[in-house]
Design a protein around this motif. Sequence first.
Motif, PDB file in Angstrom:
ATOM      1  N   GLY A 283       2.042  -5.368  -6.834  1.00 26.53           N
ATOM      2  CA  GLY A 283       2.596  -3.269  -7.084  1.00 26.53           C
ATOM      3  C   GLY A 283       2.516  -3.286  -5.759  1.00 26.53           C
ATOM      4  N   SER A 284       1.646  -3.228  -5.011  1.00 25.79           N
ATOM      5  CA  SER A 284       1.769  -2.585  -3.914  1.00 25.79           C
ATOM      6  C   SER A 284       1.221  -3.728  -2.585  1.00 25.79           C
ATOM      7  N   ASP A 285       1.192  -2.829  -1.220  1.00 26.93           N
ATOM      8  CA  ASP A 285       0.594  -3.670  -0.733  1.00 26.93           C
ATOM      9  C   ASP A 285      -1.093  -3.477   0.361  1.00 26.93           C
ATOM     10  N   LEU A 286      -1.505  -1.999  -0.379  1.00 21.93           N
ATOM     11  CA  LEU A 286      -2.603  -1.422  -0.309  1.00 21.93           C
ATOM     12  C   LEU A 286      -3.674  -2.446  -0.376  1.00 21.93           C
ATOM     13  N   ASN A 287      -4.595  -2.463   0.421  1.00 21.58           N
ATOM     14  CA  ASN A 287      -5.998  -3.688   0.385  1.00 21.58           C
ATOM     15  C   ASN A 287      -6.795  -2.926  -0.083  1.00 21.58           C
ATOM     16  N   LEU A 288      -7.865  -2.735  -0.743  1.00 24.36           N
ATOM     17  CA  LEU A 288      -8.984  -2.742  -1.735  1.00 24.36           C
ATOM     18  C   LEU A 288      -9.440  -0.617  -0.324  1.00 24.36           C
ATOM     19  N   ALA A 289      -9.279  -0.689   1.002  1.00 23.80           N
ATOM     20  CA  ALA A 289     -10.100   0.824   1.166  1.00 23.80           C
ATOM     21  C   ALA A 289      -8.601   1.014   1.236  1.00 23.80           C
ATOM     22  N   GLY A 290      -7.208   0.597   1.172  1.00 21.24           N
ATOM     23  CA  GLY A 290      -6.538   1.167   1.311  1.00 21.24           C
ATOM     24  C   GLY A 290      -6.020   2.208  -0.216  1.00 21.24           C
ATOM     25  N   TRP A 291      -6.521   1.436  -1.551  1.00 25.01           N
ATOM     26  CA  TRP A 291      -6.943   2.286  -2.366  1.00 25.01           C
ATOM     27  C   TRP A 291      -7.255   2.988  -2.710  1.00 25.01           C
ATOM     28  N   THR A 292      -8.581   3.073  -2.380  1.00 27.66           N
ATOM     29  CA  THR A 292      -9.625   3.260  -2.614  1.00 27.66           C
ATOM     30  C   THR A 292      -9.917   4.996  -1.669  1.00 27.66           C
ATOM     31  N   LYS A 293      -9.238   4.843  -0.265  1.00 27.61           N
ATOM     32  CA  LYS A 293      -8.379   6.150   0.206  1.00 27.61           C
ATOM     33  C   LYS A 293      -7.612   7.234  -0.410  1.00 27.61           C
ATOM     34  N   LYS A 294      -6.734   6.109  -1.066  1.00 26.95           N
ATOM     35  CA  LYS A 294      -5.569   6.887  -2.189  1.00 26.95           C
ATOM     36  C   LYS A 294      -6.683   7.423  -2.998  1.00 26.95           C
ATOM     37  N   LEU A 295      -7.301   6.417  -3.923  1.00 29.05           N
ATOM     38  CA  LEU A 295      -7.633   7.770  -4.793  1.00 29.05           C
ATOM     39  C   LEU A 295      -9.113   8.541  -4.829  1.00 29.05           C
ATOM     40  N   THR A 296      -9.263   8.731  -4.204  1.00 27.44           N
ATOM     41  CA  THR A 296     -10.351   9.565  -3.836  1.00 27.44           C
ATOM     42  C   THR A 296     -10.155  10.257  -2.311  1.00 27.44           C
ATOM     43  N   GLY A 297      -9.353  10.444  -1.509  1.00 25.50           N
ATOM     44  CA  GLY A 297      -9.268  11.015  -0.383  1.00 25.50           C
ATOM     45  C   GLY A 297     -10.436  10.805   0.465  1.00 25.50           C
ATOM     46  N   LYS A 298     -10.925  10.247   0.081  1.00 26.55           N
ATOM     47  CA  LYS A 298     -11.903  10.034   1.751  1.00 26.55           C
ATOM     48  C   LYS A 298     -11.756   8.855   2.490  1.00 26.55           C
ATOM     49  N   PRO A 299     -12.518   9.113   3.457  1.00 27.60           N
ATOM     50  CA  PRO A 299     -12.227   8.207   4.447  1.00 27.60           C
ATOM     51  C   PRO A 299     -12.986   6.558   4.095  1.00 27.60           C
ATOM     52  N   THR A 300     -11.926   5.494   4.617  1.00 23.21           N
ATOM     53  CA  THR A 300     -12.278   4.139   3.973  1.00 23.21           C
ATOM     54  C   THR A 300     -12.444   3.380   5.673  1.00 23.21           C
ATOM     55  N   ILE A 301     -13.855   2.123   5.050  1.00 24.23           N
ATOM     56  CA  ILE A 301     -13.799   1.101   6.165  1.00 24.23           C
ATOM     57  C   ILE A 301     -13.354  -0.027   5.250  1.00 24.23           C
ATOM     58  N   THR A 302     -12.707  -0.463   6.235  1.00 21.67           N
ATOM     59  CA  THR A 302     -11.642  -1.655   6.143  1.00 21.67           C
ATOM     60  C   THR A 302     -12.711  -2.385   6.563  1.00 21.67           C
ATOM     61  N   VAL A 303     -12.431  -4.140   5.616  1.00 22.19           N
ATOM     62  CA  VAL A 303     -13.549  -5.578   6.331  1.00 22.19           C
ATOM     63  C   VAL A 303     -13.033  -6.885   5.251  1.00 22.19           C
ATOM     64  N   GLY A 304     -12.692  -7.897   6.608  1.00 19.53           N
ATOM     65  CA  GLY A 304     -12.155  -9.012   5.680  1.00 19.53           C
ATOM     66  C   GLY A 304     -12.099  -9.935   7.063  1.00 19.53           C
ATOM     67  N   SER A 305     -12.782 -10.914   7.744  1.00 20.71           N
ATOM     68  CA  SER A 305     -12.378 -11.917   8.039  1.00 20.71           C
ATOM     69  C   SER A 305     -11.494 -11.104   9.360  1.00 20.71           C
ATOM     70  N   VAL A 306     -11.766  -9.550   9.665  1.00 21.05           N
ATOM     71  CA  VAL A 306     -10.936  -9.444  10.896  1.00 21.05           C
ATOM     72  C   VAL A 306     -11.401 -10.115  12.213  1.00 21.05           C
TER      73      VAL A 306
END
Length: 377
Positions: A283-306
């Motif tokens: 139901g959402s295009d957010l990845n794990l880092a995106g959800w983490t930022k949305k839920l906590t309001g803290k800065p996030t770093i994404t990673v994974g086969s970049v």
Amino acid sequence: MTATESTASRAAEILSRPVELGGLSVPNRIAMAPMTRMFSPGGVPGEDVVSYYARRAAAGVGLIVTEGTYVGHDSAGESDRVPRFHGEEQLAGWAKVAAAVHEAGGRIVPQLWHIGMTRRPEARLNPGAPAMGPSGIRVGRDGESQDGHTMTARDLDDVIAAFADSAAAAERIGFDGVELHGAHGYLIDQFLWERTNRRADGHGGDHVARTRFAAEIVAAVRAAVSPGFPVVFRYSQWKSDAYDARLAETPQHLEAILAPLSAAGVDAFHASTRRYWLPEFDGSDLNLAGWTKKLTGKPTITVGSVGLDGDFIRSFAGEGFAARGIDDLLDRLERDEFDMVAVGRALLQDPEWAAKVLAGRFDELAAYDPAALRTLS
């Protein structure tokens, strides 16, 4: 990799923006992901390790997260060639690394690590020290066994103190922050995962109860360093021996896990996925880092086969990959889904990856070739 002039200019503009992690100003949005190397005999990082990190900082990496480093606990690791973040000689080596990275214009944090129940009986480092975890359970590809030491209250206190001591040492010798390794099925993650944490005391139970040990480590680290010294927490759903594992099946479950960690003093979250472009929940295009930022309001770093067109796990079987475009990555950064992107094997393959991407020189990026990485220079 080829790119349009528009993509090149967007990459330069979006990735070059500075970002704040706690009290740390990072010059751009590119981080180096932590990657275990075992190039430090006796746990001491030498001049080759100094040049390895400094070379990537000089080529434009804004934030370097070191390979995992063992904290000062007998059961923390198993290899005498993995660097340690305790001991006079080891810390002196790390001080040289930090100084060289700063001279090259980068920022650097050590990743602090305890491997828990993944420690093997034949471990050469501190032979005789038991593998330990929340419930003494080892999970592997062939199933699980309860052949380890279930941690006592004293064990918990000792490990918490070891993380705090290493964090204090990091600040003392000139690092810019610390990252706590709470991912991939290692000790902290073993407490978070219901399959490995079956405790009946206050450190086990539901989603929130299983975060207690991790939150206690965060709080102890936070108390051991200055208020502006950032504490980054790396976590994952997947485990090294259970790729389909999940800590949280819903955003509500994820929020229950992250809230105590955020309250304990985490300044930023490093959300590890195998493929950053995949959505985390239906139901959402957010990845794990995106959800983490949305839920906590803290800065996030994404990673994974970049920068790669395939799952990095396949590289362990010797498979190579073509370079992957980053238009979707830029789109996500532009709409502030997350704040930084950590690059692993693409940056290992090409130390100049950040400089080339920031300058729009996409045609100079090489395809990923595991055979070319034997020296990891």
